[in-house]
Design an enzyme around this catalytic site. Structure first.
Site, short mmCIF file in Angstrom:
data_model
loop_
_atom_site.label_atom_id
_atom_site.label_comp_id
_atom_site.label_asym_id
_atom_site.label_seq_id
_atom_site.Cartn_x
_atom_site.Cartn_y
_atom_site.Cartn_z
N ASP A 26 -10.20 49.59 -5.47
CA ASP A 26 -11.27 48.70 -5.06
C ASP A 26 -12.51 49.15 -5.81
O ASP A 26 -12.55 50.28 -6.33
CB ASP A 26 -11.46 48.78 -3.54
N LEU A 27 -13.52 48.33 -5.88
CA LEU A 27 -14.73 48.66 -6.64
C LEU A 27 -15.85 49.16 -5.74
O LEU A 27 -16.24 50.33 -5.78
CB LEU A 27 -15.19 47.45 -7.43
N ASP A 28 -16.34 48.27 -4.89
CA ASP A 28 -17.50 48.60 -4.05
C ASP A 28 -17.15 49.67 -3.03
O ASP A 28 -16.20 49.53 -2.26
CB ASP A 28 -17.98 47.35 -3.30
N THR A 34 -22.19 49.33 -4.44
CA THR A 34 -22.97 48.10 -4.57
C THR A 34 -23.22 47.46 -3.22
O THR A 34 -23.82 46.39 -3.14
CB THR A 34 -22.26 47.09 -5.49
N LYS A 62 -17.37 44.19 4.39
CA LYS A 62 -16.73 44.98 3.34
C LYS A 62 -15.33 44.46 3.04
O LYS A 62 -14.52 44.28 3.93
CB LYS A 62 -16.63 46.45 3.77
N GLY A 63 -15.08 44.22 1.78
CA GLY A 63 -13.74 43.85 1.34
C GLY A 63 -13.36 42.41 1.55
O GLY A 63 -12.24 42.02 1.22
N ARG A 66 -16.76 36.19 -0.60
CA ARG A 66 -18.12 35.68 -0.45
C ARG A 66 -18.18 34.56 0.60
O ARG A 66 -19.08 34.52 1.44
CB ARG A 66 -18.62 35.16 -1.80
N SER A 131 -10.37 44.02 -6.84
CA SER A 131 -11.61 43.82 -6.09
C SER A 131 -11.83 42.36 -5.72
O SER A 131 -11.52 41.46 -6.51
CB SER A 131 -12.80 44.32 -6.92
N ALA A 132 -12.40 42.14 -4.55
CA ALA A 132 -12.75 40.79 -4.13
C ALA A 132 -13.97 40.28 -4.88
O ALA A 132 -14.23 39.08 -4.92
CB ALA A 132 -13.03 40.77 -2.63
N SER A 133 -14.71 41.18 -5.50
CA SER A 133 -15.94 40.81 -6.20
C SER A 133 -15.66 39.94 -7.41
O SER A 133 -14.76 40.22 -8.21
CB SER A 133 -16.69 42.06 -6.66
N ASN A 135 -17.94 39.60 -9.59
CA ASN A 135 -18.86 40.16 -10.58
C ASN A 135 -18.40 41.53 -11.07
O ASN A 135 -19.19 42.30 -11.61
CB ASN A 135 -20.26 40.27 -9.98
N LYS A 162 -8.58 40.00 1.04
CA LYS A 162 -8.04 41.06 1.89
C LYS A 162 -8.37 40.72 3.36
O LYS A 162 -9.43 40.18 3.61
CB LYS A 162 -8.67 42.39 1.50
N GLU A 186 -9.18 52.57 -1.34
CA GLU A 186 -9.98 51.59 -0.60
C GLU A 186 -10.95 52.24 0.38
O GLU A 186 -10.64 53.28 0.96
CB GLU A 186 -9.06 50.67 0.19
N ASP A 187 -12.10 51.60 0.57
CA ASP A 187 -13.05 52.10 1.57
C ASP A 187 -13.15 51.18 2.78
O ASP A 187 -13.86 51.49 3.73
CB ASP A 187 -14.45 52.25 0.95
#
Length: 232
Positions: A26-28, A34, A62-63, A66, A131-133, A135, A162, A186-187
């Site tokens: 995962d990213l964030d 972020t 989180k996760g 949008r 990632s769900a992002s 960006n 997710k 994952e966080d």
């Protein structure tokens, strides 16, 4: 700025663990933080509609995608919007968010990230972002992390967010490995659940009390080594 040097131990393993061969991140909150930018952008949006929400409520975002995040926020504020209005609001939030993340630098990479990615890459593991992002590309470019990843799967490539495992299953497929040969970092509770539902191991980044479904929980990538993957 964090020290990006990495010293390899003399017993460095040059082949992946017999069971785990690929790592999906995962990213964030795992590689970079972020979350603060998401929170500021969503908070600004809520304020334009005359209400606010707490940092505790923000944890629930989180996760998730949008659109789902916007639906939760509107529900907290007791605000009804049409689909067209929601699309406009989501776009407005994203424009504010992108404006902030385009100013990110490698200094914002979380502690231990570069060392750990360097180590597992050299040890022969394949890496993918999940990632769900939407960006992710911008963030990886600005933080100088893109070169570590063999594949990038983000919110532009999947339709189910997710805890549906689509983003991770897509990553495993692109890397060419079965789900049981992959571990997810994952966080978020939703992200850990997605990994487990996809038949993958999960390493939680955060608190054990929150990420109880994960196989292993640590406070950050700076607490992990290649040996930890070999022992999964």
């Amino acid at each position: 700025m964090q020290d990006n040097t990495h010293s390899e131990p003399s017993t460095f393993n040059l082949t992946p663990s017999a069971s785990i061969k690929a790592c999906l991140f995962d990213l964030d909150g795992v590689l970079v933080d972020t979350a603060v930018y998401h929170y500021k952008a969503w908070k600004r949006l809520a304020n334009t509609m005359g209400f606010d929400f707490t940092e505790e409520q923000n944890e629930q975002l989180k996760g998730v995608s949008r659109v789902e995040s916007l639906n939760k926020i509107l529900a907290w504020g007791g605000v009804d919007k049409t689909d067209a209005e929601k699309e406009e609001l989501a776009g407005l939030k994203n424009s504010w968010y992108v404006e902030m993340i385009t100013k990110m630098t490698p200094a914002e990479v979380l502690p231990g990230t570069v060392d750990f990615l360097t180590a597992i890459h050299k040890a022969g593991y394949k890496l993918a972002l999940g990632s769900a992002s939407k960006n992710s590309g911008i963030i990886l470019e600005k933080t100088d992390l893109a070169h570590f990843f063999d594949e990038i799967v983000d919110g532009n490539m999947v339709t189910k967010s997710k805890p549906e495992p689509e983003v991770f299953l897509k990553g495993a497929e692109l890397l060419g490995f079965a789900p049981n040969e992959c571990v997810v970092f994952e966080d978020a509770v939703a992200g850990v659940e997605a990994a487990k539902r996809g038949g993958m191991k999960a390493i939680g980044i955060g608190e054990k009390s929150v990420l109880s479904q994960a196989d292993v929980v640590v406070s950050g990538l700076d607490k992990l080594t290649v040996k930890d993957l070999e022992e999964l």
